[in-house]
Design a protein around this motif. Structure first.
Motif, short mmCIF file in Angstrom:
data_model
loop_
_atom_site.label_atom_id
_atom_site.label_comp_id
_atom_site.label_asym_id
_atom_site.label_seq_id
_atom_site.Cartn_x
_atom_site.Cartn_y
_atom_site.Cartn_z
N TYR A 60 -46.68 51.24 25.79
CA TYR A 60 -47.55 51.39 24.63
C TYR A 60 -48.42 50.14 24.43
CZ TYR A 60 -48.71 52.46 19.70
OH TYR A 60 -49.34 52.71 18.50
N VAL A 61 -47.81 48.97 24.58
CA VAL A 61 -48.56 47.71 24.45
C VAL A 61 -49.69 47.66 25.48
CG1 VAL A 61 -48.40 45.20 24.85
CG2 VAL A 61 -46.71 46.36 23.40
N ASP A 62 -49.40 47.99 26.72
CA ASP A 62 -50.43 47.98 27.76
C ASP A 62 -51.55 48.96 27.44
OD1 ASP A 62 -49.20 46.04 29.30
OD2 ASP A 62 -48.18 47.47 30.62
N TRP A 63 -51.18 50.13 26.97
CA TRP A 63 -52.15 51.18 26.64
C TRP A 63 -53.09 50.71 25.54
CZ3 TRP A 63 -52.77 54.33 22.18
CH2 TRP A 63 -53.52 55.51 22.37
N LEU A 64 -52.54 50.09 24.51
CA LEU A 64 -53.38 49.59 23.41
C LEU A 64 -54.34 48.52 23.88
CD1 LEU A 64 -50.66 49.37 20.61
CD2 LEU A 64 -52.60 50.95 20.65
N ILE A 65 -53.84 47.59 24.67
CA ILE A 65 -54.71 46.52 25.17
C ILE A 65 -55.79 47.08 26.08
CG2 ILE A 65 -54.77 44.41 26.57
CD1 ILE A 65 -51.94 43.79 25.51
N ASP A 66 -55.42 48.00 26.95
CA ASP A 66 -56.40 48.61 27.85
C ASP A 66 -57.50 49.34 27.08
OD1 ASP A 66 -55.00 47.67 30.02
OD2 ASP A 66 -54.02 49.58 30.47
N ARG A 67 -57.20 49.80 25.87
CA ARG A 67 -58.19 50.54 25.08
C ARG A 67 -58.91 49.66 24.08
NH1 ARG A 67 -55.35 53.54 27.73
NH2 ARG A 67 -55.86 55.71 28.26
N GLY A 68 -58.76 48.36 24.22
CA GLY A 68 -59.66 47.44 23.54
C GLY A 68 -59.27 46.91 22.19
N VAL A 69 -57.99 47.02 21.80
CA VAL A 69 -57.63 46.41 20.52
C VAL A 69 -57.80 44.89 20.64
CG1 VAL A 69 -56.04 48.28 19.97
CG2 VAL A 69 -55.15 46.20 21.04
N HIS A 70 -58.12 44.27 19.51
CA HIS A 70 -58.37 42.82 19.53
C HIS A 70 -57.09 42.01 19.44
CE1 HIS A 70 -62.18 44.59 17.90
NE2 HIS A 70 -62.70 43.75 18.78
N GLY A 71 -56.03 42.63 18.91
CA GLY A 71 -54.77 41.93 18.76
C GLY A 71 -53.66 42.92 18.43
N LEU A 72 -52.43 42.46 18.46
CA LEU A 72 -51.27 43.30 18.17
C LEU A 72 -50.51 42.75 16.97
CD1 LEU A 72 -50.03 43.92 21.81
CD2 LEU A 72 -51.37 45.47 20.38
N TYR A 73 -49.81 43.66 16.28
CA TYR A 73 -49.13 43.29 15.05
C TYR A 73 -47.76 43.98 14.99
CZ TYR A 73 -48.37 43.05 9.94
OH TYR A 73 -47.83 42.84 8.69
N PRO A 74 -46.76 43.40 15.66
CA PRO A 74 -45.40 43.96 15.58
C PRO A 74 -44.72 43.60 14.26
CG PRO A 74 -45.41 41.97 16.93
CD PRO A 74 -46.85 42.24 16.56
N ASN A 75 -43.78 44.45 13.87
CA ASN A 75 -42.94 44.22 12.69
C ASN A 75 -43.72 44.25 11.37
OD1 ASN A 75 -40.55 44.02 14.18
ND2 ASN A 75 -40.91 41.84 14.58
N GLY A 76 -44.69 45.17 11.30
CA GLY A 76 -45.36 45.42 10.04
C GLY A 76 -44.79 46.67 9.38
N SER A 77 -45.45 47.14 8.33
CA SER A 77 -44.98 48.33 7.61
C SER A 77 -44.99 49.56 8.51
CB SER A 77 -45.85 48.58 6.38
OG SER A 77 -45.81 47.48 5.50
N THR A 78 -46.07 49.72 9.30
CA THR A 78 -46.16 50.86 10.21
C THR A 78 -45.07 50.79 11.27
OG1 THR A 78 -48.55 50.80 9.87
CG2 THR A 78 -47.75 52.17 11.68
N GLY A 79 -44.66 49.58 11.62
CA GLY A 79 -43.58 49.38 12.58
C GLY A 79 -42.20 49.46 11.97
N GLU A 80 -42.12 49.86 10.68
CA GLU A 80 -40.84 50.11 10.01
C GLU A 80 -39.91 48.90 10.04
OE1 GLU A 80 -39.53 54.50 10.77
OE2 GLU A 80 -40.54 53.87 12.61
N PHE A 81 -40.47 47.72 9.74
CA PHE A 81 -39.67 46.50 9.92
C PHE A 81 -38.40 46.49 9.07
CE2 PHE A 81 -42.04 45.31 6.14
CZ PHE A 81 -41.24 44.40 5.47
#
Length: 347
Positions: A31-52
Motif C-alpha cells: 500500500y505504501v509503494d502504491w501511494l508513493i507511485d501515485r504521487g502523494v507528497h508524504g505519508l501520515y501513519p497513526n492518524g485518525s484514519t489509521g485508527e491509532f
C-alpha cells in the motif's frame, strides 16, 4: 527545527489486517509503494484514519517503523505520536526521531475536555523537550480544541512546533490562525484534514492537507492540489465537487473509517476485517456501500462498474446532511476567496 516546510498532500495510512486481527505487514508495504507511485507528497501513519486508538503503543511504533522502512526516504513522513500523557508522547517523539521521520503530529489531550490554558501547557511541555519537529493536531470533534491564541503563542515560543493540522473544516478559523501566526513565523505550515473544503482552504493560504480521500484516490487529491495552486479554478472546482461526493459517501454512510477501508479494497488491497465489531445490519450496509463506492470510482476509471450497473450520480441532487459541505457552498466560498485575492492584487 530541521528539514523543509510541510507542503502538499500527506496521506493518512490505513492499516490492513490479517485474519487474526494483526497487522498485515506485507499488504501495508504494498500500500505504501502504491501511494508513493501515485504521487502523494508524504505519508501520515497513526492518524485518525489509521485508527491509532485501536492499536497498542507497541503496534503504533511498529506501524511507523514499517512505513518508514518501506518509504526509504522517497517522501517525508508525518507520524502520529499522540499517547495518553506527556511522558509517553515524548517517548514516542524520541522513537520517531530515531526512525528519521520528518515530523510528528500530536492531537490535543482527548477524553478530558481541557481549558485553553491546559492545552497550551501540554504542548509547551512537549515543545520544550521534543527531539523532533511537531505538528499540532486540532480535531475538536474528538479532543480538546486548540484555539487561535494558543496556536499563536506556541508558534512564537516553541521553534520545534512547526505546523498545525486542522480537521475542524472551519474556514474562518483557518484564516484567523494564518493571520495570527504567519507575520512572526512565515515558515509555519498550515494543513487541513477536511477533504470537503480542500480547494477553498488552499486558496486562503493552507500549505496542503492530510486528507483521508488521498488514501483512496491519491491521483485526484494530488491533481486537485496542483490545479488549485496553478489557479486553474474551474477545473479544480469540478474536481472538488467530485471529491465531496466521494468523501461524504465514505464518511457518512459507514462507521469511520470503514467506508474508506471499503473503497481501498475496491482499489485492489486486502484490508481485512477491522477491529471494531459490526452488527449484521452494519455488515449488510457496508456491502451496499461498496456497490455505491464502486460506481463512484468507476466514474473516474479507478474501478470496473458493478455487474448490475450504476445509476447516474448527480452531485447537485444529493440531499444536504448535517456536517456536509454542499457544492453551492463551495462555489460561494471559492468566489469570495478569488474576489479577495484579486482585490489584493494576488491574481
Amino acid at each position: 527545527m530541521s528539514g523543509s516546510r510541510l507542503q502538499g498532500i500527506f496521506t493518512p495510512n490505513l492499516v490492513p489486517y490479517q485474519a487474526d486481527g494483526g497487522i498485515n505487514e506485507g499488504e501495508l508495504r504494498r500500500y505504501v509503494d502504491w501511494l508513493i507511485d501515485r504521487g502523494v507528497h508524504g505519508l501520515y501513519p497513526n492518524g485518525s484514519t489509521g485508527e491509532f486508538t485501536r492499536f497498542t503503543p507497541e503496534e503504533r511504533r511498529r506501524i511507523g517503523a514499517i512505513v518508514a522502512d518501506q518509504t526509504r526516504g522517497r517522501v517525508p513522513i508525518l507520524a502520529g505520536a499522540a499517547e495518553a500523557n506527556v511522558r509517553e508522547t515524548l517517548a514516542a517523539c524520541e522513537y520517531y526521531a530515531d526512525l528519521g521521520v520528518r515530523a510528528v503530529a500530536i492531537v490535543a489531550p482527548f477524553y478530558y475536555k481541557l481549558s485553553p490554558g491546559s492545552v497550551y501547557a501540554y504542548f509547551k511541555e512537549i515543545g520544550r523537550n521534543t527531539p523532533i519537529d511537531v505538528t499540532l493536531y486540532n480535531i475538536p470533534l474528538f479532543a480538546s480544541p486548540i484555539d487561535v491564541p494558543t496556536v499563536q503563542r506556541l508558534a512564537e515560543e516553541c521553534e520545534r512546533i512547526i505546523a498545525i493540522k486542522d480537521s475542524s473544516g472551519d474556514i474562518p478559523h483557518m484564516i484567523r490562525m494564518i493571520k495570527a501566526v504567519r507575520p512572526n513565523r512565515p515558515e509555519f505550515s498550515f494543513l487541513t484534514g477536511w477533504d470537503a473544503a480542500l480547494m477553498p482552504l488552499l486558496l486562503v493560504g493552507c500549505d496542503g492537507g492530510t486528507n483521508a480521500s488521498s488514501g483512496v484516490v491519491p491521483e485526484l487529491t494530488r491533481k486537485l492540489y496542483e490545479l488549485t495552486l496553478a489557479r486553474q479554478l474551474d477545473d479544480a472546482r469540478d474536481l472538488q465537487y467530485d471529491l465531496v461526493t466521494l468523501f461524504d459517501t465514505m464518511l457518512y454512510q459507514a462507521e469511520f473509517p470503514d467506508g474508506f477501508r471499503a473503497a481501498v479494497t475496491l482499489r485492489g488491497f486486502q484490508m481485512g476485517q477491522g477491529r471494531q465489531p459490526l452488527s449484521e445490519k452494519q455488515h449488510a450496509d457496508l456491502s451496499a456501500l461498496s456497490n455505491t463506492l464502486q460506481c463512484l470510482l468507476a466514474a473516474h476509471g479507478f474501478a470496473d462498474q458493478p455487474v448490475k450497473g450504476c445509476t447516474p450520480v448527480d452531485v447537485w441532487s444529493t440531499p444536504p446532511q448535517a456536517g456536509k459541505v454542499q457544492p453551492d457552498e463551495i462555489s460561494r466560498i471559492v468566489q469570495s476567496v478569488v474576489a479577495e485575492l484579486k482585490g489584493r492584487g494576488m491574481m
